[in-house]
Design an enzyme around this catalytic site. Sequence first.
Site, mmCIF file in Angstrom:
data_model
loop_
_atom_site.group_PDB
_atom_site.id
_atom_site.type_symbol
_atom_site.label_atom_id
_atom_site.label_comp_id
_atom_site.label_asym_id
_atom_site.label_seq_id
_atom_site.Cartn_x
_atom_site.Cartn_y
_atom_site.Cartn_z
ATOM 1 N N GLU A 1 -14.631 4.259 3.435
ATOM 2 C CA GLU A 1 -13.164 4.267 3.351
ATOM 3 C C GLU A 1 -12.635 5.699 3.342
ATOM 4 O O GLU A 1 -11.507 5.952 3.765
ATOM 5 C CB GLU A 1 -12.679 3.514 2.108
ATOM 6 C CG GLU A 1 -13.150 2.064 2.018
ATOM 7 C CD GLU A 1 -12.308 1.082 2.842
ATOM 8 O OE1 GLU A 1 -11.353 1.518 3.521
ATOM 9 O OE2 GLU A 1 -12.630 -0.119 2.812
ATOM 10 N N LYS B 1 -3.480 7.625 1.595
ATOM 11 C CA LYS B 1 -3.075 6.237 1.354
ATOM 12 C C LYS B 1 -1.645 6.188 0.797
ATOM 13 O O LYS B 1 -0.848 5.327 1.197
ATOM 14 C CB LYS B 1 -4.047 5.542 0.404
ATOM 15 C CG LYS B 1 -3.621 4.108 0.135
ATOM 16 C CD LYS B 1 -4.706 3.129 -0.042
ATOM 17 C CE LYS B 1 -4.137 1.710 -0.024
ATOM 18 N NZ LYS B 1 -5.100 0.691 -0.359
ATOM 19 N N ARG C 1 1.058 0.500 7.535
ATOM 20 C CA ARG C 1 -0.016 0.213 6.578
ATOM 21 C C ARG C 1 -1.212 -0.429 7.274
ATOM 22 O O ARG C 1 -2.348 -0.290 6.830
ATOM 23 C CB ARG C 1 0.507 -0.678 5.449
ATOM 24 C CG ARG C 1 -0.526 -0.867 4.355
ATOM 25 C CD ARG C 1 0.043 -1.397 3.054
ATOM 26 N NE ARG C 1 -1.020 -1.482 2.071
ATOM 27 C CZ ARG C 1 -0.846 -1.595 0.774
ATOM 28 N NH1 ARG C 1 0.369 -1.630 0.281
ATOM 29 N NH2 ARG C 1 -1.872 -1.663 -0.057
ATOM 30 N N HIS D 1 -15.025 -7.311 8.930
ATOM 31 C CA HIS D 1 -14.834 -8.614 8.294
ATOM 32 C C HIS D 1 -15.643 -9.689 9.018
ATOM 33 O O HIS D 1 -16.262 -10.559 8.387
ATOM 34 C CB HIS D 1 -13.343 -8.954 8.285
ATOM 35 C CG HIS D 1 -13.023 -10.186 7.510
ATOM 36 N ND1 HIS D 1 -12.984 -11.428 8.097
ATOM 37 C CD2 HIS D 1 -12.778 -10.382 6.204
ATOM 38 C CE1 HIS D 1 -12.708 -12.333 7.177
ATOM 39 N NE2 HIS D 1 -12.568 -11.722 6.018
ATOM 40 N N ASN E 1 -6.460 -0.650 8.061
ATOM 41 C CA ASN E 1 -7.465 -1.675 8.385
ATOM 42 C C ASN E 1 -8.439 -1.203 9.458
ATOM 43 O O ASN E 1 -9.233 -2.009 9.961
ATOM 44 C CB ASN E 1 -6.772 -2.961 8.843
ATOM 45 C CG ASN E 1 -5.966 -3.581 7.720
ATOM 46 O OD1 ASN E 1 -6.390 -3.562 6.567
ATOM 47 N ND2 ASN E 1 -4.794 -4.107 8.035
ATOM 48 N N LYS F 1 -2.071 -3.905 -3.547
ATOM 49 C CA LYS F 1 -2.576 -5.200 -3.049
ATOM 50 C C LYS F 1 -3.463 -5.810 -4.125
ATOM 51 O O LYS F 1 -4.387 -5.151 -4.621
ATOM 52 C CB LYS F 1 -3.388 -5.004 -1.771
ATOM 53 C CG LYS F 1 -2.540 -4.898 -0.529
ATOM 54 C CD LYS F 1 -3.395 -4.968 0.726
ATOM 55 C CE LYS F 1 -2.540 -4.812 1.973
ATOM 56 N NZ LYS F 1 -3.342 -4.742 3.199
ATOM 57 N N ARG G 1 6.164 -13.586 -15.304
ATOM 58 C CA ARG G 1 6.720 -13.255 -13.977
ATOM 59 C C ARG G 1 6.502 -11.791 -13.587
ATOM 60 O O ARG G 1 7.225 -11.225 -12.792
ATOM 61 C CB ARG G 1 8.208 -13.602 -13.888
ATOM 62 C CG ARG G 1 8.486 -15.069 -14.076
ATOM 63 C CD ARG G 1 9.735 -15.497 -13.340
ATOM 64 N NE ARG G 1 9.882 -16.939 -13.431
ATOM 65 C CZ ARG G 1 10.619 -17.549 -14.356
ATOM 66 N NH1 ARG G 1 11.286 -16.844 -15.238
ATOM 67 N NH2 ARG G 1 10.689 -18.861 -14.376
ATOM 68 N N HIS H 1 -11.870 -2.686 9.790
ATOM 69 C CA HIS H 1 -11.942 -3.878 8.938
ATOM 70 C C HIS H 1 -12.056 -5.181 9.724
ATOM 71 O O HIS H 1 -12.590 -6.158 9.220
ATOM 72 C CB HIS H 1 -10.742 -3.937 7.999
ATOM 73 C CG HIS H 1 -10.839 -2.960 6.856
ATOM 74 N ND1 HIS H 1 -10.881 -1.594 7.046
ATOM 75 C CD2 HIS H 1 -10.928 -3.147 5.514
ATOM 76 C CE1 HIS H 1 -10.968 -0.990 5.868
ATOM 77 N NE2 HIS H 1 -11.006 -1.911 4.925
ATOM 78 N N HIS I 1 -19.159 -4.714 1.634
ATOM 79 C CA HIS I 1 -17.870 -4.564 2.331
ATOM 80 C C HIS I 1 -17.754 -3.187 3.019
ATOM 81 O O HIS I 1 -17.442 -3.095 4.208
ATOM 82 C CB HIS I 1 -16.719 -4.776 1.352
ATOM 83 C CG HIS I 1 -15.379 -4.450 1.932
ATOM 84 N ND1 HIS I 1 -14.783 -5.223 2.897
ATOM 85 C CD2 HIS I 1 -14.533 -3.404 1.709
ATOM 86 C CE1 HIS I 1 -13.631 -4.677 3.243
ATOM 87 N NE2 HIS I 1 -13.456 -3.581 2.536
ATOM 88 N N GLU J 1 3.190 -3.828 4.471
ATOM 89 C CA GLU J 1 2.525 -3.976 5.771
ATOM 90 C C GLU J 1 3.385 -4.760 6.759
ATOM 91 O O GLU J 1 2.939 -5.699 7.403
ATOM 92 C CB GLU J 1 1.171 -4.682 5.562
ATOM 93 C CG GLU J 1 0.135 -4.336 6.612
ATOM 94 C CD GLU J 1 -1.274 -4.746 6.214
ATOM 95 O OE1 GLU J 1 -1.710 -4.417 5.098
ATOM 96 O OE2 GLU J 1 -1.925 -5.398 7.028
HETATM 97 N N1 GLY Z 1 -6.970 -1.743 1.845
HETATM 98 C C1 GLY Z 1 -5.944 -1.812 2.783
HETATM 99 C C2 GLY Z 1 -4.581 -1.666 2.164
HETATM 100 O O1 GLY Z 1 -4.466 -1.387 0.992
HETATM 101 O O2 GLY Z 1 -3.617 -1.859 2.857
#
Ligand code: GLY
Length: 368
Positions: A185, A227, A242, A253, A246, A143, A121, A249, A267, A237
């Site tokens: 990035e 970040k 957050r 995408h 993006n 993430k 868990r 993106h 990417h 998010e």
């Molecule tokens: N790569 C976008 C984030 O970590 O929110």
Amino acid sequence: MAVVSVAIAGAPYDVRIETGLLERAGEHCRPFLRKNRVAIVTDENVAAAWRTKVEASFAAVGVVSNWLILPAGEATKSWEQLARVIDWLLVQEVERKDNIVALGGGVVGDLTGFAASMVKRGCGFIQIPTTLLAQVDSSVGGKTAINTPAGKNLVGAFHQPSLVLADPLALDTLPLRDTRAGYAEVVKYGLIDDAQFFEWCEANGAKLLAGDPSARETAIAKSVAAKARIVAADEKETVGVRALLNLGHTFGHALEAETGFSERLLHGEGVALGIVLAARFSARQGLMSGQDAARIAAHIGGIGLPSSMKALELDCDGRSLADHMLHDKKMDAGTLPFLLMRGIGQTFLAKDVDLGEIGAFLDEEMAR
Ligand code: GLY
């Protein structure tokens, strides 16, 4: 050494950035290990380049490292490899309070982090990112995910690491194309809310890509600090902060989907072109000046990243490209939040963008 603290409530952690850190990984991880053994997940390319040195660094502090070496490449972010990692971690008798190590790029970090979120868990994990993209983005912020037939990163969890170690030297063993893609990035952070950092990128981006250690360390530290600030304000998010990460993106995408998530467009390359498109669309809507949009495209193109749709030679129209966005995981009750700019360093979340208009804009861009 640069140290950036990620102030997540209840689970803060440090990102340590220094050239040569991989050779001292054991020493840095030691205080986070309760036993004299550690489970390390990596891929075959990273293992070939770094296993001997990293293993020796753990041995030097009395820790035996056990290794799971996965196939390299995006296809590894699968249910099958996830099950393999989890089963292996259970055989290693990893306990909830243990920290495992993810050594590699975004694929290894995302997959191992997701496995860590489930084992017993949720066990601890340490990220040792070895690509620029992973060092400035995916290893920080918690993430984790795998890809499924329905799309990329659609199944995952928020699971924060206990420590992140970023060594710019790792970039030396990678193709320049990968590092350049990761650089998109870096530029993104300047464009979100730090015009001065964008200026720094304009002045130092080429040096960074040529391998200058100080430019690399500065870029990684500035990016991670940006970040960390954003993630601390909106870990999951949910409040629209957050989401700023993006930028580029959504367009990116759609381009990746149209090119089959293949070597045709990495990417980071999709993000680079996506940023240029977000800037041009913002200018078209009268939100930002044409000069700022041109300046962004000039830096991205000047560094060797894609800055125009022409070169992609897509066999589709703007509307079908825009339709890929309907499957974006950021879709919210039928609308897609879009990141647009009012200027360099002034990104904002626009919620009322019409996909028909995006389609028409993309038609214009393909014809440019
Ligand atoms: N790569 C976008 C984030 O970590 O929110």
